[in-house]
Design a protein around this motif. Sequence first.
Motif, PDB file in Angstrom:
ATOM      1  N   LEU A  15      43.451  40.207  46.138  1.00  0.00           N
ATOM      2  CA  LEU A  15      43.998  41.565  46.101  1.00  0.00           C
ATOM      3  C   LEU A  15      44.940  41.726  44.914  1.00  0.00           C
ATOM      4  O   LEU A  15      45.750  40.852  44.625  1.00  0.00           O
ATOM      5  N   TYR A  16      44.805  42.858  44.219  1.00  0.00           N
ATOM      6  CA  TYR A  16      45.772  43.214  43.187  1.00  0.00           C
ATOM      7  C   TYR A  16      45.959  44.729  43.206  1.00  0.00           C
ATOM      8  O   TYR A  16      45.267  45.442  43.936  1.00  0.00           O
ATOM      9  N   TYR A  17      46.896  45.226  42.421  1.00  0.00           N
ATOM     10  CA  TYR A  17      47.232  46.649  42.464  1.00  0.00           C
ATOM     11  C   TYR A  17      47.145  47.278  41.074  1.00  0.00           C
ATOM     12  O   TYR A  17      47.473  46.645  40.074  1.00  0.00           O
ATOM     13  N   VAL A  63      40.522  45.062  45.773  1.00  0.00           N
ATOM     14  CA  VAL A  63      40.056  43.717  46.098  1.00  0.00           C
ATOM     15  C   VAL A  63      38.939  43.386  45.125  1.00  0.00           C
ATOM     16  O   VAL A  63      37.906  44.049  45.101  1.00  0.00           O
ATOM     17  N   SER A  64      39.151  42.368  44.298  1.00  0.00           N
ATOM     18  CA  SER A  64      38.193  42.046  43.235  1.00  0.00           C
ATOM     19  C   SER A  64      36.931  41.459  43.842  1.00  0.00           C
ATOM     20  O   SER A  64      36.881  40.300  44.214  1.00  0.00           O
ATOM     21  N   ALA A  65      35.895  42.299  43.937  1.00  0.00           N
ATOM     22  CA  ALA A  65      34.647  41.825  44.522  1.00  0.00           C
ATOM     23  C   ALA A  65      33.433  42.346  43.787  1.00  0.00           C
ATOM     24  O   ALA A  65      32.330  41.905  44.035  1.00  0.00           O
ATOM     25  N   SER A  66      33.613  43.280  42.900  1.00  0.00           N
ATOM     26  CA  SER A  66      32.459  43.825  42.185  1.00  0.00           C
ATOM     27  C   SER A  66      32.942  44.571  40.959  1.00  0.00           C
ATOM     28  O   SER A  66      34.139  44.774  40.757  1.00  0.00           O
ATOM     29  N   ASN A  67      31.981  44.997  40.156  1.00  0.00           N
ATOM     30  CA  ASN A  67      32.306  45.830  39.006  1.00  0.00           C
ATOM     31  C   ASN A  67      32.515  47.268  39.446  1.00  0.00           C
ATOM     32  O   ASN A  67      32.085  47.684  40.510  1.00  0.00           O
ATOM     33  N   THR A  68      33.161  48.043  38.595  1.00  0.00           N
ATOM     34  CA  THR A  68      33.420  49.440  38.905  1.00  0.00           C
ATOM     35  C   THR A  68      32.173  50.279  38.679  1.00  0.00           C
ATOM     36  O   THR A  68      31.412  50.042  37.752  1.00  0.00           O
ATOM     37  N   ASP A 121      42.756  28.488  54.093  1.00  0.00           N
ATOM     38  CA  ASP A 121      41.756  29.166  53.268  1.00  0.00           C
ATOM     39  C   ASP A 121      40.484  29.365  54.102  1.00  0.00           C
ATOM     40  O   ASP A 121      39.837  28.389  54.497  1.00  0.00           O
ATOM     41  N   PRO A 122      40.115  30.625  54.384  1.00  0.00           N
ATOM     42  CA  PRO A 122      38.952  30.881  55.250  1.00  0.00           C
ATOM     43  C   PRO A 122      37.606  30.780  54.530  1.00  0.00           C
ATOM     44  O   PRO A 122      36.563  31.001  55.153  1.00  0.00           O
ATOM     45  N   LEU A 123      37.603  30.445  53.241  1.00  0.00           N
ATOM     46  CA  LEU A 123      36.364  30.509  52.463  1.00  0.00           C
ATOM     47  C   LEU A 123      35.279  29.590  53.016  1.00  0.00           C
ATOM     48  O   LEU A 123      34.135  30.009  53.197  1.00  0.00           O
ATOM     49  N   ALA A 124      35.619  28.336  53.270  1.00  0.00           N
ATOM     50  CA  ALA A 124      34.610  27.379  53.735  1.00  0.00           C
ATOM     51  C   ALA A 124      33.984  27.836  55.048  1.00  0.00           C
ATOM     52  O   ALA A 124      32.758  27.789  55.227  1.00  0.00           O
ATOM     53  N   ASN A 125      34.823  28.294  55.968  1.00  0.00           N
ATOM     54  CA  ASN A 125      34.312  28.769  57.254  1.00  0.00           C
ATOM     55  C   ASN A 125      33.469  30.025  57.090  1.00  0.00           C
ATOM     56  O   ASN A 125      32.446  30.196  57.763  1.00  0.00           O
ATOM     57  N   SER A 129      42.729  37.041  49.525  1.00  0.00           N
ATOM     58  CA  SER A 129      44.026  36.383  49.378  1.00  0.00           C
ATOM     59  C   SER A 129      44.970  37.268  48.582  1.00  0.00           C
ATOM     60  O   SER A 129      44.544  38.049  47.728  1.00  0.00           O
ATOM     61  N   TYR A 130      46.255  37.136  48.876  1.00  0.00           N
ATOM     62  CA  TYR A 130      47.284  37.852  48.123  1.00  0.00           C
ATOM     63  C   TYR A 130      48.599  37.090  48.232  1.00  0.00           C
ATOM     64  O   TYR A 130      49.058  36.790  49.341  1.00  0.00           O
ATOM     65  N   ASP A 131      49.145  36.764  47.080  1.00  0.00           N
ATOM     66  CA  ASP A 131      50.447  36.099  47.015  1.00  0.00           C
ATOM     67  C   ASP A 131      50.477  34.828  47.867  1.00  0.00           C
ATOM     68  O   ASP A 131      51.448  34.559  48.582  1.00  0.00           O
ATOM     69  N   GLY A 132      49.387  34.070  47.797  1.00  0.00           N
ATOM     70  CA  GLY A 132      49.336  32.792  48.501  1.00  0.00           C
ATOM     71  C   GLY A 132      49.010  32.882  49.979  1.00  0.00           C
ATOM     72  O   GLY A 132      48.962  31.857  50.667  1.00  0.00           O
ATOM     73  N   GLN A 133      48.786  34.086  50.490  1.00  0.00           N
ATOM     74  CA  GLN A 133      48.444  34.271  51.900  1.00  0.00           C
ATOM     75  C   GLN A 133      47.006  34.772  52.021  1.00  0.00           C
ATOM     76  O   GLN A 133      46.463  35.376  51.087  1.00  0.00           O
ATOM     77  N   TYR A 134      46.401  34.538  53.184  1.00  0.00           N
ATOM     78  CA  TYR A 134      45.022  34.953  53.426  1.00  0.00           C
ATOM     79  C   TYR A 134      44.988  36.029  54.506  1.00  0.00           C
ATOM     80  O   TYR A 134      45.725  35.966  55.496  1.00  0.00           O
ATOM     81  N   TYR A 135      44.105  37.015  54.294  1.00  0.00           N
ATOM     82  CA  TYR A 135      44.056  38.165  55.192  1.00  0.00           C
ATOM     83  C   TYR A 135      42.611  38.492  55.570  1.00  0.00           C
ATOM     84  O   TYR A 135      41.687  38.254  54.797  1.00  0.00           O
ATOM     85  N   HIS A 136      42.470  39.065  56.760  1.00  0.00           N
ATOM     86  CA  HIS A 136      41.177  39.543  57.258  1.00  0.00           C
ATOM     87  C   HIS A 136      41.305  41.041  57.488  1.00  0.00           C
ATOM     88  O   HIS A 136      42.128  41.477  58.291  1.00  0.00           O
ATOM     89  N   GLN A 137      40.522  41.831  56.774  1.00  0.00           N
ATOM     90  CA  GLN A 137      40.601  43.284  56.909  1.00  0.00           C
ATOM     91  C   GLN A 137      39.845  43.726  58.149  1.00  0.00           C
ATOM     92  O   GLN A 137      38.648  43.458  58.294  1.00  0.00           O
TER      93      GLN A 137
END
Length: 215
Positions: free
Chosen positions: A43-45, A60-65, A1-5, A146-154
């Motif tokens: 991430l969701y679709y 990517v859930s990060a803000s309101n529409t 989980d990259p959150l703390a870093n 995160s998506y499906d238990g995995q972490y990603y960097h865009q």
Amino acid sequence: DPLANLIERTNKYLLDLRLAHWISQKQYEQLRIKSNEAQLAHLYYLPKAHKPGTPLRPIVSASNTTVTSEFEVIKKLYRWSTRHLRQETLLCTIDVVDLYTMIPQTEGVLAIKKMLNYLKIKEIGGLKAETIIRLSRFVIKNNYFSYDGQYYHQIRGGAMGSPLPLTIANCYMFFLERDIVKQITNGGGFYLRYIDDIFITINWPRRHLYKQIDR
């Protein structure tokens, strides 16, 4: 989980800006991340039911529409139609494919800088233009989810659902579309864009419109 870093690096970057006097102590306190209040975006679709094959739109859930007033658009179109609408008028809609992820991150930040210069904006909300550019660069380069238990960097473009890529997309498109907007406006046409959706009405031969768009 990259959150703390990510929290640690973000706060260190903000502290560096504070010590270099790019931001004030108050701004530092407002911007610094509190670990008990932060969470990693996920991430969701959403299905695009209006398109063939029902493709999925990644969010990517990060803000309101962000929304706009359709009524204002209708009023503008009505005013145009009372003067220019003819039997041969073309109505054209264009979708910019993958706009958020299409724009390279460096070019996206440069588009914000170019827009600030274009509008002659030196400061927003107490933040100097150069500070805004520095913060924008840090944010766009540090998008994790995160998506499906995995972490990603865009590493290309920005995430739909995050507020910064919306600003980048609008700045980038503003400069990209200036020539075609000028051509259509000078030709008595009507050009409207909302993020990646474009609507054009014009009294041109179809071939000429296609030629101008392809340029």
